[in-house]
Write a protein that holds these residues in place. Structure first.
Motif, PDB file in Angstrom:
ATOM      1  N   THR A   1     -42.869 110.040 -38.242  1.00 37.00           N
ATOM      2  CA  THR A   1     -41.937 109.572 -39.274  1.00 37.00           C
ATOM      3  C   THR A   1     -41.637 108.090 -39.115  1.00 37.00           C
ATOM      4  O   THR A   1     -41.636 107.328 -40.086  1.00 37.00           O
ATOM      5  CB  THR A   1     -40.633 110.382 -39.208  1.00 37.00           C
ATOM      6  N   ASP A   2     -41.386 107.662 -37.877  1.00 34.21           N
ATOM      7  CA  ASP A   2     -41.091 106.259 -37.601  1.00 34.21           C
ATOM      8  C   ASP A   2     -42.322 105.475 -37.166  1.00 34.21           C
ATOM      9  O   ASP A   2     -42.224 104.271 -36.915  1.00 34.21           O
ATOM     10  CB  ASP A   2     -40.018 106.143 -36.514  1.00 34.21           C
ATOM     11  N   GLY A   3     -43.465 106.168 -37.044  1.00 31.46           N
ATOM     12  CA  GLY A   3     -44.682 105.487 -36.614  1.00 31.46           C
ATOM     13  C   GLY A   3     -44.663 105.093 -35.147  1.00 31.46           C
ATOM     14  O   GLY A   3     -45.328 104.125 -34.752  1.00 31.46           O
ATOM     15  N   HIS A   4     -43.931 105.845 -34.322  1.00 29.97           N
ATOM     16  CA  HIS A   4     -43.804 105.521 -32.909  1.00 29.97           C
ATOM     17  C   HIS A   4     -44.674 106.442 -32.058  1.00 29.97           C
ATOM     18  O   HIS A   4     -44.714 107.655 -32.291  1.00 29.97           O
ATOM     19  CB  HIS A   4     -42.351 105.657 -32.449  1.00 29.97           C
ATOM     20  N   THR A   5     -45.352 105.859 -31.097  1.00 29.46           N
ATOM     21  CA  THR A   5     -46.089 106.610 -30.097  1.00 29.46           C
ATOM     22  C   THR A   5     -45.629 106.130 -28.724  1.00 29.46           C
ATOM     23  O   THR A   5     -45.722 104.945 -28.416  1.00 29.46           O
ATOM     24  CB  THR A   5     -47.605 106.420 -30.236  1.00 29.46           C
ATOM     25  N   TRP A   6     -45.142 107.062 -27.904  1.00 33.23           N
ATOM     26  CA  TRP A   6     -44.592 106.741 -26.596  1.00 33.23           C
ATOM     27  C   TRP A   6     -45.499 107.274 -25.494  1.00 33.23           C
ATOM     28  O   TRP A   6     -46.157 108.293 -25.653  1.00 33.23           O
ATOM     29  CB  TRP A   6     -43.222 107.386 -26.403  1.00 33.23           C
TER      30      TRP A   6
ATOM     31  N   LYS B   1     -45.719 100.787 -32.215  1.00 35.86           N
ATOM     32  CA  LYS B   1     -45.243 100.950 -33.579  1.00 35.86           C
ATOM     33  C   LYS B   1     -46.408 100.746 -34.523  1.00 35.86           C
ATOM     34  O   LYS B   1     -47.096  99.715 -34.467  1.00 35.86           O
ATOM     35  CB  LYS B   1     -44.141  99.924 -33.871  1.00 35.86           C
ATOM     36  N   ARG B   2     -46.669 101.736 -35.383  1.00 37.76           N
ATOM     37  CA  ARG B   2     -47.815 101.676 -36.285  1.00 37.76           C
ATOM     38  C   ARG B   2     -47.357 101.507 -37.730  1.00 37.76           C
ATOM     39  O   ARG B   2     -46.302 101.977 -38.130  1.00 37.76           O
ATOM     40  CB  ARG B   2     -48.669 102.940 -36.144  1.00 37.76           C
ATOM     41  N   ARG B   3     -48.231 100.833 -38.498  1.00 37.66           N
ATOM     42  CA  ARG B   3     -47.997 100.709 -39.937  1.00 37.66           C
ATOM     43  C   ARG B   3     -48.396 102.003 -40.640  1.00 37.66           C
ATOM     44  O   ARG B   3     -48.956 102.925 -40.022  1.00 37.66           O
ATOM     45  CB  ARG B   3     -48.812  99.537 -40.507  1.00 37.66           C
ATOM     46  N   GLU B   4     -48.126 102.058 -41.942  1.00 34.52           N
ATOM     47  CA  GLU B   4     -48.474 103.246 -42.710  1.00 34.52           C
ATOM     48  C   GLU B   4     -49.977 103.472 -42.770  1.00 34.52           C
ATOM     49  O   GLU B   4     -50.437 104.601 -42.919  1.00 34.52           O
ATOM     50  CB  GLU B   4     -47.904 103.144 -44.125  1.00 34.52           C
ATOM     51  N   ASP B   5     -50.772 102.391 -42.682  1.00 34.73           N
ATOM     52  CA  ASP B   5     -52.217 102.551 -42.716  1.00 34.73           C
ATOM     53  C   ASP B   5     -52.800 102.918 -41.355  1.00 34.73           C
ATOM     54  O   ASP B   5     -54.018 103.049 -41.213  1.00 34.73           O
ATOM     55  CB  ASP B   5     -52.891 101.270 -43.233  1.00 34.73           C
ATOM     56  N   GLY B   6     -51.943 103.085 -40.342  1.00 33.38           N
ATOM     57  CA  GLY B   6     -52.401 103.494 -39.018  1.00 33.38           C
ATOM     58  C   GLY B   6     -52.663 102.360 -38.058  1.00 33.38           C
ATOM     59  O   GLY B   6     -52.914 102.604 -36.872  1.00 33.38           O
ATOM     60  N   SER B   7     -52.641 101.127 -38.519  1.00 39.63           N
ATOM     61  CA  SER B   7     -52.871  99.994 -37.626  1.00 39.63           C
ATOM     62  C   SER B   7     -51.611  99.684 -36.825  1.00 39.63           C
ATOM     63  O   SER B   7     -50.496  99.969 -37.264  1.00 39.63           O
ATOM     64  CB  SER B   7     -53.291  98.760 -38.429  1.00 39.63           C
ATOM     65  N   ASP B   8     -51.785  99.103 -35.643  1.00 46.73           N
ATOM     66  CA  ASP B   8     -50.650  98.776 -34.782  1.00 46.73           C
ATOM     67  C   ASP B   8     -49.889  97.581 -35.333  1.00 46.73           C
ATOM     68  O   ASP B   8     -50.489  96.571 -35.720  1.00 46.73           O
ATOM     69  CB  ASP B   8     -51.127  98.460 -33.355  1.00 46.73           C
ATOM     70  N   LEU B   9     -48.572  97.696 -35.363  1.00 44.88           N
ATOM     71  CA  LEU B   9     -47.720  96.567 -35.709  1.00 44.88           C
ATOM     72  C   LEU B   9     -47.332  95.794 -34.455  1.00 44.88           C
ATOM     73  O   LEU B   9     -47.409  94.562 -34.424  1.00 44.88           O
ATOM     74  CB  LEU B   9     -46.462  97.062 -36.431  1.00 44.88           C
TER      75      LEU B   9
ATOM     76  N   ASP C   1     -52.097  92.006 -36.004  1.00 50.49           N
ATOM     77  CA  ASP C   1     -52.297  91.926 -37.448  1.00 50.49           C
ATOM     78  C   ASP C   1     -52.887  93.246 -37.928  1.00 50.49           C
ATOM     79  O   ASP C   1     -53.052  94.189 -37.155  1.00 50.49           O
ATOM     80  CB  ASP C   1     -53.184  90.730 -37.813  1.00 50.49           C
ATOM     81  N   ARG C   2     -53.236  93.327 -39.187  1.00 52.02           N
ATOM     82  CA  ARG C   2     -53.700  94.597 -39.744  1.00 52.02           C
ATOM     83  C   ARG C   2     -55.079  95.000 -39.239  1.00 52.02           C
ATOM     84  O   ARG C   2     -55.493  96.137 -39.412  1.00 52.02           O
ATOM     85  CB  ARG C   2     -53.705  94.542 -41.271  1.00 52.02           C
ATOM     86  N   GLN C   3     -55.792  94.051 -38.634  1.00 52.41           N
ATOM     87  CA  GLN C   3     -57.080  94.380 -38.044  1.00 52.41           C
ATOM     88  C   GLN C   3     -56.941  94.716 -36.562  1.00 52.41           C
ATOM     89  O   GLN C   3     -57.929  94.781 -35.826  1.00 52.41           O
ATOM     90  CB  GLN C   3     -58.067  93.203 -38.209  1.00 52.41           C
ATOM     91  N   ASN C   4     -55.677  94.908 -36.114  1.00 53.75           N
ATOM     92  CA  ASN C   4     -55.365  95.217 -34.721  1.00 53.75           C
ATOM     93  C   ASN C   4     -55.803  94.114 -33.767  1.00 53.75           C
ATOM     94  O   ASN C   4     -56.168  94.359 -32.623  1.00 53.75           O
ATOM     95  CB  ASN C   4     -55.985  96.551 -34.292  1.00 53.75           C
TER      96      ASN C   4
END
Length: 370
Positions: free
Chosen positions: A154-159, A178-186, A212-215
């Motif tokens: 929901t929050d795009g968090h992976t711990w 923290k991940r964006r909606e497209d799955g890339s790392d923020l 960035d969006r290209q990780n």
């Protein structure tokens, strides 16, 4: 009528208290025999063993109370029937439903007791007892730490937490992505320690890496255009945008038997990304926990008609019938829940089906007592 109700209630309460004491002692003796080797090998003190069983007893209430209630009901009603007291009550115009009302009241009180213990006390203290025993075996406090992988889509968090202290809610070796909606790392945050203070997580001695969006790592530059590296170090950081609480991580550290029904429900709702097979197992355990207090009602409904019959026809046959029905309930629930975990039966139907069936069977038997 109040005198009669008080008499019937006390006639049931006294044997129930004796049975609770006896079964509690039997439980302690049986468990002591199982864990005797561990206690002797670790040279556990009497104070430690006393503390261990004081923690274990609340979790056993849910199992001890129903069988004690069944046996107390059988004994009480069989004695009343044997001495023709029920016949005298009926001859005086007292309906059978007024006679069984104190027994149903006791069943309801036991239902409330086991429901409260099963939800608020039993799982928590059973987990502490488990940790206490494991710490004695290992002679180390490492048992209070757990490696925690946790995902919050929901929050795009992976711990990932190297060590999580289940007593003080202190983390060591924390990695949060923290991940964006497209799955890339923020961004990715690593910290040596994390503490739960004032309703927030505080990270210590860590770094923040942004992507960035290209990780690809985002480089930072000073006013002269010189690279400042790919990470931002920090000494202490308040994690205001992190919504996870310690109970979320405890769900990963504890087994289903050490969680309350509310904890299991929250775990299921926050882990919808798990496989259907895994979710079905948790849903079955959740419904099983909800139905456990109702076993007190089932025990009362079985004990009342069989106990009255026992006083007239003989004790042994009646007791065997009641125990067979009682364990038939447990057996049917066990089989159905096994089928539910194999995805053959719906989880709620597996847990609630035997409860509903035996409720109507017991109610019909009481109705026929007229």
């Amino acid at each position: 009528m109040k005198i009669l109700v008080r008499y019937l209630f006390m006639n049931l309460l006294m044997p129930l208290l004796y049975l609770l004491l006896a079964f509690s002692l039997l439980f302690i003796i049986g468990d002591l025999m199982d864990n005797a080797d561990e206690f002797f090998s670790t040279k556990a003190s009497p104070a430690m063993m006393l503390h261990y069983y004081s923690l274990q007893l609340p979790s056993m209430v849910i199992f001890i109370v129903p069988i004690c209630l069944l046996l107390a009901t059988l004994y009480s009603l069989s004695m009343l029937t044997r001495h023709s007291e029920i016949t005298a009550m009926r001859a005086s115009g007292v309906s059978i439903f007024r006679i069984v009302r104190p027994y149903m009241l006791m069943g309801f009180l036991c239902f409330l007791l086991t429901a409260l213990v099963n939800e608020f006390t039993g799982p928590k203290y059973a987990y502490r007892a488990h940790q206490l025993l494991e710490s004695q075996k290992k002679s180390s406090e490492e048992v209070y730490y757990a490696k925690i992988p946790y995902e919050n889509p929901t929050d795009g968090h992976t711990w990932y937490i190297e060590k999580f202290d289940t007593r003080t809610f202190t983390m060591e070796g924390v990695t949060l992505r923290k991940r964006r909606e497209d799955g890339s790392d923020l961004y990715k945050i690593t910290a040596r320690k994390g503490r739960w203070l004032d309703g927030r997580w505080w990270f210590e001695n860590g770094t923040v890496q942004r992507y960035d969006r290209q990780n690809n790592l985002i480089q930072r530059f000073d006013a002269d255009g010189n690279s400042l590296g790919s990470s931002e170090p920090f000494h202490t950081r308040e994690m205001r945008d992190v919504n996870e609480i310690p109970e979320d991580f405890l769900g990963e550290a504890k087994s289903a038997e050490h969680q309350s029904s509310l904890e299991l429900w929250n775990y299921i709702q926050s882990h919808q990304f798990l496989s259907p097979e895994t979710l079905v197992k948790y849903e079955t355990d959740f419904h099983h926990k909800l139905t456990m207090p109702f076993i007190c009602i089932i025990a009362t409904l079985i004990g009342i008609p069989v106990g009255a019959h026992t006083g007239r026809k003989g004790a042994f046959a009646g007791i065997m019938l009641a125990i067979a029905m009682f364990f038939g309930f447990y057996g049917s629930q066990f089989v159905l829940e096994y089928l539910a975990k194999q995805m053959i039966v719906l989880p709620w139907a597996a847990a609630w089906g035997p409860v509903i069936a035996f409720y109507f069977i017991g109610s019909a038997m009481i109705y026929r007592m007229r």
